[in-house]
Design a protein around this motif. Sequence first.
Motif, PDB file in Angstrom:
ATOM      1  N   ASP A 278       0.825  -1.205   0.000  1.00 34.21           N
ATOM      2  CA  ASP A 278       0.000   0.000   0.000  1.00 34.21           C
ATOM      3  C   ASP A 278       0.859   1.255   0.000  1.00 34.21           C
ATOM      4  OD1 ASP A 278      -2.607  -1.319   0.410  1.00 34.21           O
ATOM      5  OD2 ASP A 278      -1.740  -1.880   2.335  1.00 34.21           O
ATOM      6  N   ASP A 279       0.193   2.364  -0.332  1.00 35.51           N
ATOM      7  CA  ASP A 279       0.759   3.704  -0.156  1.00 35.51           C
ATOM      8  C   ASP A 279       2.102   3.881  -0.854  1.00 35.51           C
ATOM      9  OD1 ASP A 279      -1.428   4.384   1.504  1.00 35.51           O
ATOM     10  OD2 ASP A 279      -0.446   3.416   3.194  1.00 35.51           O
ATOM     11  N   LEU A 280       2.207   3.343  -2.067  1.00 34.19           N
ATOM     12  CA  LEU A 280       3.425   3.505  -2.846  1.00 34.19           C
ATOM     13  C   LEU A 280       3.350   4.798  -3.662  1.00 34.19           C
ATOM     14  CD1 LEU A 280       3.849  -0.135  -4.226  1.00 34.19           C
ATOM     15  CD2 LEU A 280       4.829   0.851  -2.145  1.00 34.19           C
ATOM     16  N   ASP A 281       4.491   5.491  -3.769  1.00 30.71           N
ATOM     17  CA  ASP A 281       4.510   6.648  -4.654  1.00 30.71           C
ATOM     18  C   ASP A 281       4.536   6.148  -6.099  1.00 30.71           C
ATOM     19  OD1 ASP A 281       7.235   6.145  -5.546  1.00 30.71           O
ATOM     20  OD2 ASP A 281       7.956   7.083  -3.694  1.00 30.71           O
ATOM     21  N   PRO A 282       4.307   7.017  -7.076  1.00 35.40           N
ATOM     22  CA  PRO A 282       4.211   6.552  -8.475  1.00 35.40           C
ATOM     23  C   PRO A 282       5.413   5.749  -8.953  1.00 35.40           C
ATOM     24  CG  PRO A 282       3.361   8.778  -8.299  1.00 35.40           C
ATOM     25  CD  PRO A 282       3.959   8.446  -6.957  1.00 35.40           C
ATOM     26  N   ASP A 283       6.626   6.164  -8.592  1.00 37.82           N
ATOM     27  CA  ASP A 283       7.811   5.422  -9.034  1.00 37.82           C
ATOM     28  C   ASP A 283       7.857   4.034  -8.403  1.00 37.82           C
ATOM     29  OD1 ASP A 283       8.666   7.468 -10.647  1.00 37.82           O
ATOM     30  OD2 ASP A 283      10.067   8.309  -9.173  1.00 37.82           O
ATOM     31  N   ALA A 284       7.554   3.958  -7.116  1.00 39.98           N
ATOM     32  CA  ALA A 284       7.562   2.662  -6.434  1.00 39.98           C
ATOM     33  C   ALA A 284       6.464   1.759  -6.978  1.00 39.98           C
ATOM     34  CB  ALA A 284       7.389   2.850  -4.927  1.00 39.98           C
ATOM     35  N   TYR A 285       5.329   2.352  -7.323  1.00 37.99           N
ATOM     36  CA  TYR A 285       4.235   1.558  -7.885  1.00 37.99           C
ATOM     37  C   TYR A 285       4.621   0.990  -9.241  1.00 37.99           C
ATOM     38  CZ  TYR A 285      -0.339   0.238  -9.622  1.00 37.99           C
ATOM     39  OH  TYR A 285      -1.388  -0.473 -10.147  1.00 37.99           O
ATOM     40  N   ARG A 286       5.270   1.780 -10.065  1.00 35.61           N
ATOM     41  CA  ARG A 286       5.727   1.299 -11.366  1.00 35.61           C
ATOM     42  C   ARG A 286       6.706   0.149 -11.202  1.00 35.61           C
ATOM     43  NH1 ARG A 286       5.438   3.969 -16.031  1.00 35.61           N
ATOM     44  NH2 ARG A 286       7.608   3.464 -16.514  1.00 35.61           N
ATOM     45  N   ARG A 287       7.619   0.269 -10.256  1.00 34.92           N
ATOM     46  CA  ARG A 287       8.571  -0.823 -10.011  1.00 34.92           C
ATOM     47  C   ARG A 287       7.841  -2.076  -9.566  1.00 34.92           C
ATOM     48  NH1 ARG A 287      11.547   3.384  -7.571  1.00 34.92           N
ATOM     49  NH2 ARG A 287      10.946   2.672  -5.482  1.00 34.92           N
ATOM     50  N   ALA A 288       6.854  -1.894  -8.711  1.00 35.08           N
ATOM     51  CA  ALA A 288       6.111  -3.047  -8.202  1.00 35.08           C
ATOM     52  C   ALA A 288       5.324  -3.731  -9.310  1.00 35.08           C
ATOM     53  CB  ALA A 288       5.170  -2.607  -7.078  1.00 35.08           C
ATOM     54  N   MET A 289       4.738  -2.955 -10.210  1.00 37.91           N
ATOM     55  CA  MET A 289       3.997  -3.549 -11.312  1.00 37.91           C
ATOM     56  C   MET A 289       4.919  -4.288 -12.276  1.00 37.91           C
ATOM     57  SD  MET A 289       0.609  -3.243 -11.376  1.00 37.91           S
ATOM     58  CE  MET A 289       0.797  -3.945  -9.751  1.00 37.91           C
ATOM     59  N   SER A 291       7.912  -5.723 -11.401  1.00 36.86           N
ATOM     60  CA  SER A 291       8.715  -6.778 -10.786  1.00 36.86           C
ATOM     61  C   SER A 291       8.055  -7.297  -9.521  1.00 36.86           C
ATOM     62  CB  SER A 291      10.114  -6.247 -10.435  1.00 36.86           C
ATOM     63  OG  SER A 291      10.837  -7.179  -9.652  1.00 36.86           O
ATOM     64  N   ARG A 292       7.893  -8.618  -9.439  1.00 36.52           N
ATOM     65  CA  ARG A 292       7.302  -9.217  -8.255  1.00 36.52           C
ATOM     66  C   ARG A 292       8.125  -8.940  -7.005  1.00 36.52           C
ATOM     67  NH1 ARG A 292       6.758 -15.631  -8.051  1.00 36.52           N
ATOM     68  NH2 ARG A 292       9.020 -15.404  -7.832  1.00 36.52           N
ATOM     69  N   ASP A 293       9.438  -8.779  -7.181  1.00 35.52           N
ATOM     70  CA  ASP A 293      10.304  -8.542  -6.028  1.00 35.52           C
ATOM     71  C   ASP A 293       9.959  -7.252  -5.297  1.00 35.52           C
ATOM     72  OD1 ASP A 293      11.645 -10.869  -6.611  1.00 35.52           O
ATOM     73  OD2 ASP A 293      13.316  -9.884  -7.648  1.00 35.52           O
ATOM     74  N   ASP A 294       9.292  -6.346  -5.984  1.00 34.59           N
ATOM     75  CA  ASP A 294       8.917  -5.070  -5.369  1.00 34.59           C
ATOM     76  C   ASP A 294       7.423  -4.976  -5.091  1.00 34.59           C
ATOM     77  OD1 ASP A 294      11.548  -3.786  -5.502  1.00 34.59           O
ATOM     78  OD2 ASP A 294      11.250  -3.840  -7.669  1.00 34.59           O
ATOM     79  N   ARG A 295       6.735  -6.105  -5.190  1.00 36.37           N
ATOM     80  CA  ARG A 295       5.272  -6.107  -5.138  1.00 36.37           C
ATOM     81  C   ARG A 295       4.713  -6.641  -3.826  1.00 36.37           C
ATOM     82  NH1 ARG A 295       3.769  -9.265 -10.059  1.00 36.37           N
ATOM     83  NH2 ARG A 295       4.927  -7.557 -11.024  1.00 36.37           N
ATOM     84  N   HIS A 296       5.531  -7.372  -3.056  1.00 36.43           N
ATOM     85  CA  HIS A 296       5.024  -8.079  -1.880  1.00 36.43           C
ATOM     86  C   HIS A 296       5.802  -7.728  -0.619  1.00 36.43           C
ATOM     87  CE1 HIS A 296       2.701 -10.214  -4.745  1.00 36.43           C
ATOM     88  NE2 HIS A 296       3.685 -10.956  -5.207  1.00 36.43           N
ATOM     89  N   TRP A 297       5.134  -7.921   0.508  1.00 39.29           N
ATOM     90  CA  TRP A 297       5.752  -7.675   1.809  1.00 39.29           C
ATOM     91  C   TRP A 297       6.702  -8.801   2.208  1.00 39.29           C
ATOM     92  CZ3 TRP A 297       5.478  -3.061   3.987  1.00 39.29           C
ATOM     93  CH2 TRP A 297       4.399  -2.234   3.695  1.00 39.29           C
ATOM     94  N   VAL A 298       6.246 -10.049   2.100  1.00 44.76           N
ATOM     95  CA  VAL A 298       7.073 -11.162   2.582  1.00 44.76           C
ATOM     96  C   VAL A 298       7.242 -12.280   1.558  1.00 44.76           C
ATOM     97  CG1 VAL A 298       6.571 -10.762   5.033  1.00 44.76           C
ATOM     98  CG2 VAL A 298       5.060 -12.258   3.691  1.00 44.76           C
ATOM     99  N   TYR A 299       6.304 -12.434   0.643  1.00 46.11           N
ATOM    100  CA  TYR A 299       6.362 -13.576  -0.267  1.00 46.11           C
ATOM    101  C   TYR A 299       7.637 -13.552  -1.103  1.00 46.11           C
ATOM    102  CZ  TYR A 299       5.274 -17.060  -3.748  1.00 46.11           C
ATOM    103  OH  TYR A 299       5.343 -18.160  -4.558  1.00 46.11           O
ATOM    104  N   HIS A 300       8.294 -14.715  -1.167  1.00 44.54           N
ATOM    105  CA  HIS A 300       9.510 -14.891  -1.966  1.00 44.54           C
ATOM    106  C   HIS A 300      10.670 -14.057  -1.442  1.00 44.54           C
ATOM    107  CE1 HIS A 300      11.478 -16.025  -5.880  1.00 44.54           C
ATOM    108  NE2 HIS A 300      10.726 -17.094  -5.633  1.00 44.54           N
ATOM    109  N   ARG A 301      10.650 -13.719  -0.166  1.00 41.34           N
ATOM    110  CA  ARG A 301      11.702 -12.880   0.420  1.00 41.34           C
ATOM    111  C   ARG A 301      12.436 -13.603   1.541  1.00 41.34           C
ATOM    112  NH1 ARG A 301      12.255  -7.717  -0.270  1.00 41.34           N
ATOM    113  NH2 ARG A 301      12.695  -7.337   1.940  1.00 41.34           N
ATOM    114  N   ALA A 302      12.564 -14.909   1.456  1.00 44.55           N
ATOM    115  CA  ALA A 302      13.251 -15.681   2.497  1.00 44.55           C
ATOM    116  C   ALA A 302      14.667 -15.163   2.723  1.00 44.55           C
ATOM    117  CB  ALA A 302      13.297 -17.153   2.113  1.00 44.55           C
ATOM    118  N   GLY A 303      14.981 -14.888   4.001  1.00 44.00           N
ATOM    119  CA  GLY A 303      16.309 -14.424   4.363  1.00 44.00           C
ATOM    120  C   GLY A 303      16.532 -12.940   4.186  1.00 44.00           C
TER     121      GLY A 303
END
Length: 331
Positions: A278-289, A291-303
């Motif tokens: 939530d609450d991403l600025d436009p640049d962060a939102y574009r990155r999240a859309m 790349s999955r790595d920038d889209r989730h809080w915990v999923y696929h982020r082991a370690g």
Amino acid sequence: MPEGHSVHRIARQFDRNVVGHRVAASSPQGRFAEGAAVIDGRTATQVRAVGKQMFLEFDDDIWLRVHLGMYGAWDFAGEIIVDPTIASANGRMGQTNQRGTDLPPVFDAAGENSLTSIGAPRKARGHVRMSEQTRGLADDGEQWPPPIVGQVRLRLLTEATSADLRGPTACQLQTPEEMAATVASLGPDPLVDDAAAGEERFAAVVRRKPTPIGLLLMDQSVVSGIGNVYRAELLFRARLDPHTPGRDVPDEVVRGIWRDWVRLLAIGVETGQMMTMDDLDPDAYRRAMASRDDRHWVYHRAGLPCRVCGTAIVLEEMAARKLYWCPNCQR
């Protein structure tokens, strides 16, 4: 495994491209030859998605049930009428401050414009795959019908569009009674059931179960459509330990999870991506859309450090499925 938002999007593609058309059905692989023969030449009359399952009705009350499972996918080819709005079944679409519909295209690794998922409204000559990772349109040449590629369980062919089914867990014909029984066995789906009634059903089941909440969210008889990604993200957003027995989760937390699922599923159907931050600025939102790595809080982020507290995200197995969670934020 495709989660609920993907199956609803696939159903909407069928509604625009197949429903109302006479269909030639075949099973190039041979494993669904008898079923294909039954629906061959019939007209598709309606389509429904409930959780991870899709139901396509044909003349004479014949239903095709498809569950994509872990590896299933639909390939569409020909003149593909793409819906840019993907409105929810009840006419409401989840609102979020990061929808980004006024932003330029954002292309992910598969070449998909993530802000519209599968393109602008048009008839496009080409090919699109719809599974968990929907791919963008690609030129397939002028051959019609398109050539059979690989193991196709079922091909549905209209005068202009081809839909090829590969690798499903289930592909079967059902009577109306059998279809209704299958749907009745599933938990509430926010895009099918009344949201308030669905919340009551979900809360009532969870609050009487000793089963860990991390397992309950994956149980399709408890709630429809949630898979590994949404399970991890919903639990983190609720700051809830996945091992907490359902009956020990406070009622307001259980209801909060349902309402969050209502919101996230609508966003997933609208954008084609499992956006859970939530609450991403436009640049962060574009990155999240993009790349999955920038889209989730915990999923696929082991370690990796938790985005909130910095604690290393834990990966463990729960009922043979990967579970990601923060042992500090979710205690």
